[in-house]
Design a protein around this motif. Structure first.
Motif, PDB file in Angstrom:
ATOM      1  N   UNK A   7      12.043  10.121  -1.342  1.00 45.96           N
ATOM      2  CA  UNK A   7      11.491  11.079  -0.217  1.00 45.96           C
ATOM      3  C   UNK A   7      10.059  10.629   0.404  1.00 45.96           C
ATOM      4  N   UNK A   8       9.368   9.878  -0.497  1.00 49.95           N
ATOM      5  CA  UNK A   8       8.124   9.413  -0.231  1.00 49.95           C
ATOM      6  C   UNK A   8       8.239   8.165   0.770  1.00 49.95           C
ATOM      7  N   UNK A   9       9.315   7.431   0.926  1.00 51.36           N
ATOM      8  CA  UNK A   9       9.664   6.525   1.729  1.00 51.36           C
ATOM      9  C   UNK A   9       9.986   7.073   3.110  1.00 51.36           C
ATOM     10  N   UNK A  10      10.789   7.997   3.061  1.00 47.60           N
ATOM     11  CA  UNK A  10      11.502   8.321   4.124  1.00 47.60           C
ATOM     12  C   UNK A  10      10.613   9.561   5.040  1.00 47.60           C
ATOM     13  N   UNK A  11       9.580   9.990   4.389  1.00 44.98           N
ATOM     14  CA  UNK A  11       8.378  10.940   4.776  1.00 44.98           C
ATOM     15  C   UNK A  11       7.193  10.331   5.354  1.00 44.98           C
TER      16      UNK A  11
ATOM     17  N   UNK B 227       3.199   7.956   8.750  1.00 45.63           N
ATOM     18  CA  UNK B 227       2.171   6.748   8.723  1.00 45.63           C
ATOM     19  C   UNK B 227       2.266   6.174  10.449  1.00 45.63           C
ATOM     20  N   UNK B 228       3.544   6.084  10.899  1.00 49.12           N
ATOM     21  CA  UNK B 228       3.567   5.571  12.136  1.00 49.12           C
ATOM     22  C   UNK B 228       3.096   6.422  13.112  1.00 49.12           C
ATOM     23  N   UNK B 229       3.422   7.638  13.106  1.00 51.87           N
ATOM     24  CA  UNK B 229       2.696   8.581  13.736  1.00 51.87           C
ATOM     25  C   UNK B 229       1.194   8.754  14.007  1.00 51.87           C
TER      26      UNK B 229
ATOM     27  N   UNK C  49       0.709  -1.208  -0.018  1.00 54.34           N
ATOM     28  CA  UNK C  49      -0.212  -0.031  -0.151  1.00 54.34           C
ATOM     29  C   UNK C  49       0.741   1.400  -0.129  1.00 54.34           C
ATOM     30  N   UNK C  50       2.051   1.241   0.835  1.00 55.25           N
ATOM     31  CA  UNK C  50       2.929   2.550   0.781  1.00 55.25           C
ATOM     32  C   UNK C  50       3.468   2.483  -0.643  1.00 55.25           C
ATOM     33  N   UNK C  51       3.678   1.614  -1.232  1.00 53.40           N
ATOM     34  CA  UNK C  51       4.463   1.758  -2.624  1.00 53.40           C
ATOM     35  C   UNK C  51       3.297   2.275  -3.720  1.00 53.40           C
ATOM     36  N   UNK C  52       2.008   1.724  -3.392  1.00 53.95           N
ATOM     37  CA  UNK C  52       1.037   2.260  -4.395  1.00 53.95           C
ATOM     38  C   UNK C  52       0.722   3.879  -4.159  1.00 53.95           C
ATOM     39  N   UNK C  53       0.701   4.047  -2.771  1.00 54.03           N
ATOM     40  CA  UNK C  53       0.554   5.552  -2.665  1.00 54.03           C
ATOM     41  C   UNK C  53       1.883   6.523  -3.138  1.00 54.03           C
ATOM     42  N   UNK C  54       3.120   5.736  -2.991  1.00 51.82           N
ATOM     43  CA  UNK C  54       4.265   6.615  -3.631  1.00 51.82           C
ATOM     44  C   UNK C  54       3.945   6.636  -4.999  1.00 51.82           C
TER      45      UNK C  54
END
Length: 140
Positions: free
Chosen positions: A61-65, A70-72, A13-18
Motif C-alpha cells: 500500500x505504501x509503495x503503490x500510493x 510523490x510524483x504528483x 527515502x521512500x523505504x524509510x518513509x514506509x
C-alpha cells in the motif's frame, strides 16, 4: 518565466518513509488496544503482531500510493504541503475502516493519517530540490 522546481526523494527515502509510517501506525493502534484493553489482548502483543503481519500490506500500500502521490507533488516546492497531502491520503485510506464499525470509529483513519504524515516528515531532510538546469540543493 521561471524554471520548474522538483522535489525528489530517492528509493531509500521512500523505504524509510514506509517504515516510519508502518511502525507509527502499529504503535498508535497498539496504544489504543492497550487503553481499551478488555483483558483478552495486550497492547504490546498487538503491536508485535501488527508489525509482523502488517509489513507486507504496508509495503504494498505504501509503495503503490506514496510513489504516485510523490510524483504528483514533485512540482510543489513547500514540503509542509507534502506532509499535509500524505496526511490527507492516510485519512482517506483509513476512513472506510472506521466507517463500517458500529458505532463508527474514526481512530483508525486518524492513526493512518498521522502515521502517513509522520512518515513523510521523517524523510524531509532527505528530499532534494532540483531547479531544472541549475545545481542540486536541499529542499527547505
Amino acid at each position: 518565466m521561471s524554471r520548474p522546481h522538483r522535489v525528489v526523494l530517492g528509493a531509500g527515502a521512500v523505504w524509510l518513509g514506509i517504515l516510519v509510517t508502518h511502525v507509527t501506525f502499529c504503535l498508535l493502534l497498539g496504544a489504543r488496544v492497550q487503553v481499551l484493553n478488555s483483558g483478552s489482548t495486550s497492547g504490546t502483543w498487538f503491536i508485535v503482531a501488527a508489525l509482523i503481519y502488517g509489513a507486507i500490506p504496508a509495503v504494498v500500500i505504501g509503495w503503490t500510493l506514496a510513489m504516485p502521490l510523490g510524483l504528483l507533488l514533485r512540482p510543489v516546492r513547500g514540503q509542509w504541503l507534502h506532509v499535509a497531502a500524505f496526511g490527507v491520503l492516510g485519512i482517506a485510506l483509513g476512513a472506510p475502516f472506521g466507517a463500517f464499525a458500529d458505532p463508527p470509529d474514526y481512530v483508525a483513519a486518524a492513526a493512518m493519517g498521522t502515521a502517513a504524515a509522520l512518515g513523510r516528515l521523517a524523510v524531509w531532510k532527505l528530499a532534494r530540490k532540483y531547479d531544472d538546469g541549475g545545481p542540486l540543493h536541499h529542499a527547505l
